[in-house]
Design an enzyme around this catalytic site. Structure first.
Site, PDB file in Angstrom:
ATOM      1  N   ALA A  59      33.532 106.211  58.941  1.00  0.00           N
ATOM      2  CA  ALA A  59      32.955 105.338  59.971  1.00  0.00           C
ATOM      3  C   ALA A  59      33.652 103.988  59.897  1.00  0.00           C
ATOM      4  O   ALA A  59      33.268 103.126  59.095  1.00  0.00           O
ATOM      5  CB  ALA A  59      31.446 105.194  59.769  1.00  0.00           C
ATOM      6  N   GLU A  60      34.667 103.810  60.729  1.00  0.00           N
ATOM      7  CA  GLU A  60      35.485 102.603  60.645  1.00  0.00           C
ATOM      8  C   GLU A  60      34.701 101.339  60.962  1.00  0.00           C
ATOM      9  O   GLU A  60      34.942 100.285  60.349  1.00  0.00           O
ATOM     10  CB  GLU A  60      36.694 102.735  61.567  1.00  0.00           C
ATOM     11  CG  GLU A  60      37.740 103.718  61.096  1.00  0.00           C
ATOM     12  CD  GLU A  60      37.346 105.181  61.329  1.00  0.00           C
ATOM     13  OE1 GLU A  60      37.955 106.069  60.697  1.00  0.00           O
ATOM     14  OE2 GLU A  60      36.432 105.423  62.149  1.00  0.00           O
ATOM     15  N   GLY A  85      45.501 104.307  64.424  1.00  0.00           N
ATOM     16  CA  GLY A  85      44.760 104.747  65.592  1.00  0.00           C
ATOM     17  C   GLY A  85      43.271 104.917  65.349  1.00  0.00           C
ATOM     18  O   GLY A  85      42.494 105.013  66.305  1.00  0.00           O
ATOM     19  N   TYR A  88      40.369 101.640  66.297  1.00  0.00           N
ATOM     20  CA  TYR A  88      39.711 101.266  67.553  1.00  0.00           C
ATOM     21  C   TYR A  88      38.190 101.174  67.446  1.00  0.00           C
ATOM     22  O   TYR A  88      37.593 100.240  67.994  1.00  0.00           O
ATOM     23  CB  TYR A  88      40.108 102.239  68.664  1.00  0.00           C
ATOM     24  CG  TYR A  88      41.571 102.157  69.063  1.00  0.00           C
ATOM     25  CD1 TYR A  88      42.091 101.011  69.657  1.00  0.00           C
ATOM     26  CD2 TYR A  88      42.432 103.221  68.842  1.00  0.00           C
ATOM     27  CE1 TYR A  88      43.424 100.932  70.012  1.00  0.00           C
ATOM     28  CE2 TYR A  88      43.774 103.158  69.199  1.00  0.00           C
ATOM     29  CZ  TYR A  88      44.264 102.008  69.781  1.00  0.00           C
ATOM     30  OH  TYR A  88      45.596 101.934  70.127  1.00  0.00           O
ATOM     31  N   HIS A 129      47.465 109.043  65.065  1.00  0.00           N
ATOM     32  CA  HIS A 129      47.954 108.771  63.720  1.00  0.00           C
ATOM     33  C   HIS A 129      49.222 107.922  63.727  1.00  0.00           C
ATOM     34  O   HIS A 129      49.802 107.684  62.672  1.00  0.00           O
ATOM     35  CB  HIS A 129      48.232 110.084  62.981  1.00  0.00           C
ATOM     36  CG  HIS A 129      47.013 110.870  62.648  1.00  0.00           C
ATOM     37  ND1 HIS A 129      46.243 111.483  63.616  1.00  0.00           N
ATOM     38  CD2 HIS A 129      46.431 111.167  61.461  1.00  0.00           C
ATOM     39  CE1 HIS A 129      45.242 112.124  63.035  1.00  0.00           C
ATOM     40  NE2 HIS A 129      45.324 111.936  61.724  1.00  0.00           N
TER      41      HIS A 129
END
Length: 327
Positions: A59-60, A85, A88, A129
Site C-alpha cells: 500500500a504505497e 510506476g 502514483y 515497472h
C-alpha cells in the site's frame, strides 16, 4: 580500491546512514527479510533489527503516510516504493503532506524523508515497472529530486539525501544497478544542487542524468573518432538544478543537447533548455536540442529499445546542433 555495483553502493550508504544516526528507518515492500526486489537493502534487517528495517503492506499511500508520521515524531524515514510506476497511489501524500508540511507549519515540522524510487527503463520490465517521473516531482514546491549515474555517485548522493533536512526523491536508475566501479566510499563534498562534468569537450555539451549519462559517454567516445569533442554534464540534482554549472559548460561549448528517458512534452529537458537559453542566449550558436522518449505510455519490453534515446538518435541530435546555421 574496492569495487562496488550501484546496488552494493546504495546498500553500503544505507548501512552507514543507519550506523551514524539511530533515527534512520528503512521500510517498504519486501525490503526486510528479502532485501528488496533489487537487493538494495539485503542484509540490513539482520544488522539493525526488525524495528529499524521492516516490511510494509502493499500500500504505497500507507508507506508514505507512515513516513510523514514518523518524520513528525522526529525520525528520519527512508521508505522505498518498489517501482516508479507504483508511486502514483502515493502522490496525494507526497504532494499534499511530504512536500508541504514544513512550509505550512512555518518551519516547526521538518520532513527529513528520503523516498528511494527505482526509476526509468532499460530492464525490459512489464507495464508500470518503468517510468520517468522526474518532471512530476520536480514541479512540486518543497521536494528535492536527485538521480545518480554511477556507484560512487549513488553512495555519495544517497548519504547526502538522507542527511538533508528536506524531503528528497531519490531516483535510482534500475538499468545501472549492476554496473560496477572502483571507488572509496566517502561523503559528498559538493553542495546539494550541483552538477558535474564527467567528460570535457569543446564542440557541444550533452546534458543528462541517471542511466543516460553512461549512454552520452558512449556517444562522446564515438563522436571523438570523427574529431568531435563532446562535453558530458551529469546534472545529478534535478531540483534544485545547477544553473551556474549548466551555464558554465554551455558557455564553453556554445551548443547543447539534453537527453532524458521521459516523454518530450513538458519533460524536464524543457526546463533545462530554457535555463540554458536564459543564461547563454548570447553565446549559443544553435538552439538547444532535446533527445527524449516519445509522447506515448512507456512501452512493453520488446519495444523498449525503440523508445529509449539510442546512440544513433543522440548522435543525430549532435549533428543537428553542429550543422545549424543562422538564417
Amino acid at each position: 580500491m574496492p569495487e562496488y555495483s550501484l546496488q552494493q553502493a546504495l546498500n553500503l550508504a544505507l548501512q552507514h546512514a543507519c550506523e551514524d544516526d539511530d533515527r534512520v528507518l528503512l521500510f517498504g515492500e519486501d525490503v526486510g527479510r528479502l532485501g528488496g526486489v533489487f537487493r538494495v537493502t539485503d542484509g540490513l534487517q539482520a544488522k539493525f533489527g526488525e524495528e529499524r528495517v521492516f516490511d510494509t503492506p502493499l500500500a504505497e499511500s500507507a508507506i508514505m503516510g507512515m513516513a510523514v508520521g514518523l518524520a513528525m515524531a522526529g525520525w528520519r524515514p527512508v521508505p522505498e516504493i518498489q517501482f516508479d510506476g507504483f508511486s502514483y497511489p502515493a502522490i496525494d501524500q507526497i504532494v499534499n503532506q511530504v512536500a508541504r508540511l514544513h512550509y505550512r507549519s512555518r518551519g516547526t515540522m521538518p520532513m527529513p524523508i528520503t523516498l528511494r524510487l527505482p526509476s526509468f527503463g532499460g530492464i525490459r520490465a512489464p507495464e508500470h515497472h518503468g517510468e520517468s517521473l522526474e518532471a512530476l516531482f520536480a514541479h512540486v514546491p518543497g521536494l528535492k529530486v536527485v538521480s545518480p549515474s554511477s556507484p560512487s555517485e549513488g553512495y555519495r548522493l544517497l548519504r547526502q539525501a538522507i542527511a538533508d533536512p528536506d524531503p528528497v526523491i531519490f531516483m535510482e536508475p534500475k538499468s545501472r544497478y549492476w554496473h560496477k566501479e572502483s571507488f572509496e566510499p566517502t561523503d559528498a563534498t559538493d553542495p546539494v544542487g550541483t552538477s558535474r562534468v564527467v567528460r570535457q569537450g569543446k564542440h557541444a555539451t550533452l546534458v543528462a542524468w541517471g542511466a543516460m549519462v553512461s549512454r552520452c559517454l558512449q556517444v562522446a567516445e564515438l563522436a571523438a573518432e570523427d574529431g568531435v569533442e563532446l562535453e558530458v554534464l551529469d546534472l545529478r540534482w534535478l531540483k534544485p538544478i545547477d544553473t551556474d554549472g549548466l551555464a558554465a559548460s554551455v558557455s564553453r561549448t556554445r551548443r547543447a543537447v539534453v537527453v532524458h528517458e521521459a516523454p518530450l512534452t513538458a519533460g524536464l529537458g524543457a526546463e533545462v533548455a530554457t535555463l540554458i537559453t536564459e543564461r547563454c542566449f548570447g553565446e549559443l550558436k544553435a538552439p538547444v536540442q532535446r533527445v527524449t522518449g516519445f509522447d506515448v505510455p512507456y512501452p512493453s519490453g520488446d519495444l523498449e529499445d525503440e523508445y529509449l534515446p539510442s546512440i544513433d538518435r543522440i548522435l543525430t541530435g549532435v549533428q543537428t546542433t553542429l550543422e545549424y546555421r543562422r538564417g
